[in-house]
Design a protein around this motif. Structure first.
Motif, PDB file in Angstrom:
ATOM      1  N   MET A 105      37.431  43.191  35.521  1.00 27.32           N
ATOM      2  CA  MET A 105      38.564  42.972  36.346  1.00 27.32           C
ATOM      3  C   MET A 105      39.526  44.236  36.154  1.00 27.32           C
ATOM      4  O   MET A 105      40.122  44.443  37.139  1.00 27.32           O
ATOM      5  CB  MET A 105      39.373  41.858  35.874  1.00 27.32           C
TER       6      MET A 105
ATOM      7  N   CYS B 215      47.577  39.544  38.422  1.00 26.39           N
ATOM      8  CA  CYS B 215      46.426  39.326  38.127  1.00 26.39           C
ATOM      9  C   CYS B 215      45.456  40.665  37.522  1.00 26.39           C
ATOM     10  O   CYS B 215      44.547  40.777  37.421  1.00 26.39           O
ATOM     11  CB  CYS B 215      45.339  39.013  39.261  1.00 26.39           C
TER      12      CYS B 215
ATOM     13  N   LEU C 113      40.025  38.856  45.007  1.00 24.24           N
ATOM     14  CA  LEU C 113      39.746  39.033  43.963  1.00 24.24           C
ATOM     15  C   LEU C 113      38.146  38.416  43.657  1.00 24.24           C
ATOM     16  O   LEU C 113      37.270  39.072  42.930  1.00 24.24           O
ATOM     17  CB  LEU C 113      40.502  37.952  42.848  1.00 24.24           C
ATOM     18  N   GLU C 114      37.608  37.421  44.254  1.00 25.18           N
ATOM     19  CA  GLU C 114      36.447  36.965  44.394  1.00 25.18           C
ATOM     20  C   GLU C 114      35.304  38.384  44.812  1.00 25.18           C
ATOM     21  O   GLU C 114      34.481  38.330  44.252  1.00 25.18           O
ATOM     22  CB  GLU C 114      36.240  35.827  45.497  1.00 25.18           C
TER      23      GLU C 114
ATOM     24  N   LEU D 281      34.904  40.560  42.079  1.00 20.55           N
ATOM     25  CA  LEU D 281      34.144  40.287  40.767  1.00 20.55           C
ATOM     26  C   LEU D 281      32.879  41.119  40.637  1.00 20.55           C
ATOM     27  O   LEU D 281      32.226  41.423  41.621  1.00 20.55           O
ATOM     28  CB  LEU D 281      33.664  38.788  41.117  1.00 20.55           C
TER      29      LEU D 281
END
Lengths: 135, 897, 558
Positions: B1, B25, B893-894, B897
């Motif tokens: 990340m 995040c 974010l998905e 990944l």
């Protein structure tokens, strides 16, 4: 000014202002170059509910002519409902002030962060009122 | 990340929320915003429905969070101009427009705004208020840095500023006059000139000589425009600034323009200033040499009165060297400024100069101004070609002389007096004997009766460039006269320096260090005509001001400032002139009205009248700097910025960077109701849009939250909903989703602020579908807001306001309701920038221009890796926007990944 | 104590109306002030250098910067202190610009005021403590309460992002109400499809525990470290630890029996929108059926105490109308409504097309639904025409609204998260923090905080999960230093502070009979401090001593 000498007609007001609303309004009043009496000085508190009645009494004992507590409008409290506690507490304290013939020396204002003009109006009004009473 | 970075486009609530979520995040964010500050539309709102809490209170802490977060790179005044997707990375070029203010240096103090002469409509206040060309859009702006709104470069070189000895900001005040702000123009003039009214009448206007407009057609009538500003201001209304007094005392010798200017500037700096004046009243040559018809004494008195109000003390009837000695003054004061002028008339040194009826020019004018009776007889001859000579001739005419002549040894071209003055003089009937020189004065019974003159011709040029007059042998002739006035120049009377360490130059002027204005005696400064010989008012003022600067420095123990000679003015090139001529065309100069010759030559009424407003604006807009939008580079901000943050040379930059994903949060525009002619927006000034109402009712708005329209508090309001929404005719079939509720909010604000108001709202369906909305709608109705089901057909002018014609669908009747204000609840439109963005990113838009999304997620767009949130995707309220921003970040974010 | 005072001119901004030289001279004379100096721009490089040098040279342990308001340059000066080897909490900023030089013109009076403001800072900075930012470890796991569309979306996201998820659902199977939908507008997918794709992902994931027939019994602890007790399948009791919680308990469809005048339950021809979606195929209708759809059943209804709008039922009603129209081309369909709130994106267009397709809309109140043998009779008033009507239909569909979960009340007590008057969960801020609650680490998603459509519920689920993820992902949490602190020997155990704390940060220790503060939970409002009758609770950073001495400074006689 010589030390140990105080101007007689000076009115001292201590204000406790919530960092989220009234303190922001006071900052903005400065940025907008709005004028209000020098006797008005503010203390920043995280929430108006932080104000202990002892602070108010201490300020009066030490020579403040007036004290105000300023928080967010009802319903707008950053801490959900701190200002409701403030309202209740200051109300009780006001009653005590009145019993001691000190009406008008304690005020509670609701001032949002955008209301710089209202801040100036309120404190000036209070200042003038107290000054009138001092004559 | 780690090590991922995302570009968020748009700094409104959607973009701010997305950016803050991303950094939370662990993702690095670049946030670009096209405006100077983030905050978007939400920061323009007064309150938010349904809780009516203050928009600023809720949003500004988030804005501060953005500013403080080290993982957010905030680029304002910026937009992406190129996006390329390579594998999983986006290469983006971001255009960052120059702010012309160094963000690192700017402290956000706002000093720069105060001097800026360019007023522009405030975008933040939807054009209802003004801002300057250098501005911070609103007090809570992030970044809290000034921006200069520079749209085009200034077409001329503004020589006028350079040419003026006191660097008056000419383009600045012309701009203010053009913008109908004569008061502000006056204040600007006054910021460098303590005697504007005087200069507006008698300045020789070097600015006009170098005016670049002159290369195109005629120079601007700058002095007359200054006069206009002066005429439209009452100096008695000028507030006395806050002066922090100190204990130091300064003596000024001579109350002429140099002395007055110096006194003024020092008084403002807090010094105790005493001015010594030999005459009975202050003013010097302004008072005693310039005739009433050019400079009314009352005007001068008013300007001096103001200087008195600043605390300057005048000691009149006190002649230096006679009533008080210079050493005495030096002993009593911390610093001295000598500005006694050049008072001694020069002699011709010819036979008969001592005869009765032969007067010195300055002496003659002084006598007249003191009110002494001066007999000029029928025939009066003035010798000389300068302004004093012209003044003398015109005064003599007004005193009753029937035949007034000027005798001048060169031709008109060489005459030092101003063109305008000479024209006036000839108009009034004064003859000029050019190329003539007096040889001797012949008297009868001790009184002058004739002048023997001789004709001249012009020879080789002399040192000063003027051709040398040479006597024509044998051309002598006689001229009968009753009075002769010799006005061939003056020199300073420096007798008072005797016994001191001061000395004079060969030409009789006082010796000073020209760069610092200090004499050989420390703390003793000198300036004006006593140093330069006879010059102009504004030169004397400049000297006074420079002396004031160095006296202040001297008294504070700082190094003296050295003043360099004036800069050379820059001319426009031929090509530039050609270009400007083509661009702006030819415009004639607006003539200034004046008294007709026959009406003025027998009295002392002021000859020049001023421009009226229309004329002044017409003339002022000829200034090339007034013709451009935005900053005119006049330098006022520069002067005021203490940290030197202003940089006019700044250039737009292009920043190229790679990103892993993009989030589009460009927000929305408001439907422009001008297209819906039936509602009269733009035609009636009491038909306003909802966002205008929002600014009007906001405590941070132009009226501080007072709902005032055209200077009045309206009582009757009509809110028309669905303007530009659910409307097939204008191609907007969609519902804008927020207008029902914000109108309900507006209605309660009106009810709350204006107690006896009457409020109507027209609607089709009342869409109060969010949490707490229906209850809010109910409470609004309970407050007495009248809801009418139906769409008004038109808004027309009524007898006492506007009439809204609406068919009430519930009752079926056609109603005509008269109101004071109509507020149009305008719908939402995609931001116009989205179309460009869509072009460079291949982002698909729907039929209206909102970003198309996939059916199972409201943030996933047609381009993999680009997400959307907020109004860019379609109309929605704030909670939905915040929710969607969260969803967009989650999807992003998905994807990462 | 070695204090340094640095007074900024801010160019002319302060200097012009405050005598800065006088200030620095004045403070130089005060004991314990080791350095008092003024400078043109304290925030500039050279200005900072002066402070840094002074800290090093005089070994200062308190710093006062009198300049612009503290909210500007906050981080700048904190960093400067750190760089100079001093704890940043030993800094005190005094605003002599926004609160002094800009608010008055009189040099003398302003200088006096500035003196008092700085004195207040000087008196109180003594009590500043060198806080170290505390860190607590957080468990990278989450409890998701509710297996409907929001809960599933949240769980899926968290699991994908590497967070261990415990998903509890009170029903026997996952999917909530969405699973029952035949056609989810505007996706044109069945609810089953949508739900199953999420469920299959969860089942595949190795970091997800799903408990059905489960309920929460206990939640204790604070953000990052909650202890959870649940029962599953009726009796099995389970204990585990999670970092945070997402509440996604959804809604209950409005119970139409509560409006007996609408005849629900008395006749098979009176159905709800949910039922007709599930079993349109089972309903037997004539070839040209007459269908009435009643909007706002259980919404915007004061008589039921449900004043809110259920947001989704208008679009639901339209969808049902279109479904019937598709099955029965010649159907006569009439909708009875108050306002058509076709609220989602594309809703308005859908509404318009529905009208074009021949569905009729009557603005009116339906007073009564009477099932007769040949038809179902509707009596009501057309509010547009102002006429009373009586109409016959073959089918009456009730577009029912959403009610809050009855389970919410119990959960609210367990979680210490308040409910609103309608029994939905209350958000921390309705505009900007729609997922947060007053309790740190507990989030709400979907219809448990109010009616939402499917798309919005998915958004909510993911967005609240994102919030929680952001907090958990770091693996640790900073504890704000300005939190409440209890002096145990003063505490009488009266628990007044506990009762006022909205953040649920004060816990009573029954054994010791004192309270303690969950630092990670405390929001730092100071209400407890002001409430405590024995001064046992102190809000660090704003302690009684700090504020009391600040008052003394402001009111000092010079």
């Amino acid at each position: 000014m010589e030390k140990g000498f105080e101007i007689k007609d000076d009115v001292n007001i201590v204000g406790f202002t919530c960092s989220y609303c009234a303190f922001k309004a006071s900052e903005m009043a400065g940025s907008l170059r709005l004028k209000y009496p020098e006797g008005v000085k503010v203390i920043q508190v995280p929430c108006s509910s932080r104000v202990d009645p002892a602070f108010v009494i201490k300020a009066i004992f030490e020579g403040a002519d007036g004290v105000f507590v300023a928080g967010c409008h009802p319903g707008d409290c950053h801490f959900i409902k701190g200002n409701y506690f403030t309202r209740r507490r200051i109300y009780a304290l006001k009653e005590m002030f009145e019993a001691f013939s000190m009406k008008g020396r304690l005020k509670l204002f609701w001032i949002s962060a955008a209301e710089a003009r209202k801040f100036v109006e309120k404190v000036t009004e209070m200042y003038n009122h107290l000054k009138e009473g001092k004559k | 990340m780690m090590e991922k970075n995302v570009l968020v486009i748009g700094g409104g609530i959607a973009g701010i929320s997305a950016a803050l979520e991303l950094v939370e995040c662990g993702i690095k964010v670049t946030l670009v915003e096209i405006n100077p500050s983030i905050g978007g539309r939400m920061i323009q709102l007064d309150k938010t429905f349904p809780t009516l809490d203050c928009s600023t209170c809720t949003l500004s802490p988030k804005m501060v969070e953005v500013a403080l977060n080290k993982n957010i790179e905030l680029l304002t005044l910026a937009k992406p101009i190129f996006v390329e997707k390579k594998e999983n990375r986006f290469t983006v070029k971001i255009l960052k427009k120059a702010r012309y203010v160094d963000e690192k240096k700017c402290t956000g103090c706002g000093n720069c705004f105060s001097g800026c002469p360019v007023y522009m409509k405030s975008e933040f206040n939807m054009g209802l208020g003004e801002r300057k060309a250098v501005y911070i859009p609103f007090p809570q702006a992030i970044p809290n840095k000034a921006t200069i709104d520079k749209r085009e470069s200034r077409p001329c070189k503004a020589n006028c500023i350079q040419a003026c000895p006191i660097n008056t900001n000419v383009p600045g005040y012309l701009r203010l006059i053009r913008d109908r702000k004569p008061k502000e123009a006056y204040i600007l003039i006054r910021s460098t000139n303590p005697l504007p009214s005087t200069c507006a009448r008698v300045c020789y206007a070097p600015c006009e000589d170098v005016c670049n407009r002159g290369d195109m057609d005629y120079p601007i009538a700058i002095r007359h425009l200054k006069r206009f500003a002066v005429d439209n201001f009452t100096i008695e209304d000028l507030p006395i600034p806050v002066i922090q007094k100190n204990e130091k005392k300064v003596a000024i010798i001579g109350a002429g323009p140099a002395g007055l200017a110096c006194a003024h500037d020092l008084a403002v700096k807090g010094y105790n200033v005493t001015v010594f004046e030999a005459e009975t009243e202050p003013g010097g040559m302004l008072r005693y040499a310039i005739p009433e018809y050019r400079l009314p004494k009352s005007e001068l008195r008013r300007e001096i009165q103001y200087i008195r109000k600043l605390g300057v003390e005048f000691k009149c009837n006190t002649k230096i060297g006679q009533d008080i000695g210079l050493p005495e003054i030096i002993r009593q004061f911390n610093a001295v400024f000598i500005a006694v002028g050049a008072q001694k008339p020069l002699k011709l040194n010819i036979e008969g100069e001592k005869l009765d009826g032969v007067l010195g020019g300055i002496d003659f004018l002084k006598m007249v101004h003191r009110g002494e009776k001066v007999e000029v007889g029928k025939r009066c001859v003035v010798i000389g070609g300068g302004n004093t000579a012209v003044d003398c001739a015109r005064v003599a005419l007004r005193l009753g002389a029937q035949d007034v002549k000027i005798v001048y040894r060169r031709s008109r071209e060489e005459m030092p007096a101003s063109e305008e003055e000479i024209d006036d003089l000839i108009e009034e009937g004064v003859k000029i004997e050019f190329l003539t020189s007096p040889k001797r004065f012949i008297g009868r019974n001790g009184k002058v009766s004739e002048i023997e003159c001789v004709r001249m011709e012009l020879g080789e040029p002399e040192k000063d460039g003027r051709r040398k007059p040479i006597e024509i042998v044998g051309s002598n002739f006689m001229m009968p006269v009753d009075t002769v006035i010799v006005a061939v120049g003056q020199i300073p009377d420096t007798s008072f320096i005797e016994g001191s360490e001061l000395s004079t130059e060969d030409n009789g002027t006082l010796k000073v260090d020209n760069k610092t204005k200090m004499t050989s005696l420390p703390g003793v400064f000198a300036g004006g005509d006593v140093v330069t010989g006879p010059k102009f008012v504004v030169d004397a003022i400049a000297h006074g001001k420079k002396a004031a600067i160095n006296i202040d420095r001297y008294l504070r123990g700082e190094e003296l400032q050295t003043f360099e000679e004036e800069k050379i003015t820059q001319k426009l090139t031929k090509d530039e002139i050609l270009f400007l001529k083509e661009k702006f065309g030819r415009e004639t100069k607006v003539r200034v009205p004046k008294l007709e010759a026959q009406d003025r030559k027998k009295n002392f009424f002021e000859v020049m009248k001023g421009y009226n407003e229309g004329e002044a604006i017409l003339e002022a807009q000829r200034c090339l700097a007034s013709k451009i939008e935005g900053c005119i580079e006049c330098g006022e901000c520069d002067k005021r910025c203490e940290v030197k943050a202003i940089n006019h040379e700044m250039k737009d930059e292009i920043i190229e960077k790679d990103f892993d994903a993009l989030i589009v949060a460009t927000g929305f525009d408001i439907f422009d109701p001008s297209d819906k002619k039936e509602y009269g927006y733009g035609k009636y000034n009491n038909v306003i849009t909802s966002i205008e109402f929002e600014r009007l009712s906001s405590v941070t708005g132009p009226t501080g939250g007072d709902i005032v329209i055209n200077g009045k508090i309206p009582k009757r309001f009509f809110f028309i909903q669905c303007v530009g929404s659910r409307d097939n005719q204008i191609g907007a079939r969609f519902c804008s989703r927020v207008c029902c509720m914000y109108t309900a909010k507006h209605a309660t604000i009106v009810k709350d602020r204006i107690k006896d108001s009457k409020v109507y709202v027209s609607y089709i369906d009342m869409r109060a579908y969010g949490k707490g909305y229906e209850e809010f709608y109910k409470s609004v109705q309970e407050e007495g807001v009248i809801y009418i089901r139906g769409i008004p057909g038109e808004v027309i002018e009524g007898r006492d306001g506007l009439i809204v014609r609406v068919e009430d669908i519930l009752s079926g009747e056609l109603r005509e309701i008269e109101v004071d204000v109509v507020v149009l609840a305008c719908g939402i439109r995609p931001k116009k920038e989205i179309f460009e963005l869509s072009r460079i990113t291949n982002l698909e838009l729907d039929e209206y221009g909102f970003v198309k999304t996939e059916s199972h997620s409201s943030s996933i767009t047609s381009v993999q890796g680009i997400f959307v949130c907020g109004m860019a995707e379609g109309p929605k309220d704030i909670p939905d926007t915040v929710a969607q921003a969260g969803e967009a970040v989650a999807s992003c974010l998905e994807y990462l990944l | 104590m070695k204090t340094g005072i640095f007074i900024c001119h801010c160019g002319h901004n302060i200097k012009h109306t405050v005598d800065v030289k006088e200030l620095s001279e004045y403070f130089k004379e005060i004991p314990n002030v080791y350095v008092a100096t003024d400078y043109a721009f304290v925030c500039s490089e050279p200005g900072q250098e002066i402070i840094k040098e002074s800290i090093e040279k005089f070994e200062l342990d308190r710093v006062i910067i009198a300049s612009c308001t503290p909210s500007l340059h906050g981080e700048l000066f904190k960093d400067l202190l750190k760089k100079s080897g001093l704890n940043p909490f030993l800094l005190r900023r005094v605003s002599i610009r926004e609160h002094c030089s800009w608010t008055g013109d009189d040099l003398k009076k302003n200088t006096e005021k500035a003196k008092k403001l700085i004195l207040a800072g000087l008196f109180s900075v003594v009590h500043n403590l060198p806080f170290e930012e505390k860190v607590v470890e957080v468990d990278k796991s989450a409890l998701v309460i509710g297996g409907g569309i929001s809960g599933l979306s949240a769980a899926c996201f968290l699991s994908k992002m590497g967070i261990r998820v415990y998903l509890i659902e009170k029903e026997k199977e996952l999917g909530g109400h969405v699973k029952r939908l035949n056609n989810v507008w505007p996706y044109e997918k069945t609810g089953k499809e949508i739900v199953e794709s999420l469920v299959s992902e969860l089942v595949k994931a190795d970091n997800v525990q799903i408990y059905t027939g489960a309920r929460l019994e206990l939640l204790e602890g604070y953000f990052g470290n909650y202890n959870v007790k649940i029962t599953a399948d009726g009796e099995r009791e389970m204990n585990f630890k999670v970092g945070g919680v997402i509440v996604a308990t959804g809604f209950e469809p409005f119970d139409p029996y509560l409006k007996p005048e609408l005849g629900y339950g008395r006749d098979r021809r009176i159905v709800t929108t949910l039922e007709i979606e599930e079993k349109l195929n089972e309903v037997v209708l004539p070839e040209k059926p007459r269908v009435a759809i009643l909007h706002c059943v259980g919404s915007r209804d004061e008589t039921l105490g449900k004043s809110y709008c259920s947001r989704i039922c208008c679009i639901n009603a339209l969808k049902v109308a279109r479904m019937i129209k598709e099955g029965y081309e010649n159907a006569y369909i009439e909708c009875f409504y108050m306002d058509v709130r076709a609220h989602p994106k594309g809703g308005e267009e859908f509404y318009e097309e529905t009208q074009v397709k021949g569905v009729f809309f009557t603005r009116g109140n339906v007073a009564e639904v009477v099932p007769l043998s040949r038809c179902v009779l509707i009596r009501g008033e057309d509010t547009l025409l102002g006429e009373v009507f009586e109409k016959e239909f073959d089918l009456v569909v009730l577009s029912i609204g959403m009610s809050s979960q009855s389970e919410n009340k119990r959960l609210s007590q367990l979680l210490k998260v308040s409910l609103d008057k309608d029994g939905f969960f209350m958000e921390a801020h309705i505009k900007l923090r729609p997922f947060d609650t007053a309790v740190k680490g507990i989030f709400i998603a979907g219809c448990c905080s109010g009616p939402k459509d499917v798309e919005e519920s998915i958004n909510h689920g993911k967005a609240s999960a994102l919030k929680l993820f952001g907090m958990l992902n770091k693996g640790y949490a900073y504890v704000e230093p300005f939190v409440a602190d209890v002096t145990e020997k003063r505490c009488s155990g009266c628990r007044m502070c506990e009762s006022v704390c909205v953040a649920n940060a004060i816990k009573y220790d029954a054994r010791k009979r004192v309270v303690k503060v969950e630092e990670a939970q405390c929001m730092g409002c100071g209400l407890c401090n002001a409430t405590c009758p024995s001064s046992a609770v102190t809000l660090l950073g704003y302690s009684d001593m700090i504020l009391m001495d600040e008052i003394s400074g402001l009111l000092a006689r010079l």
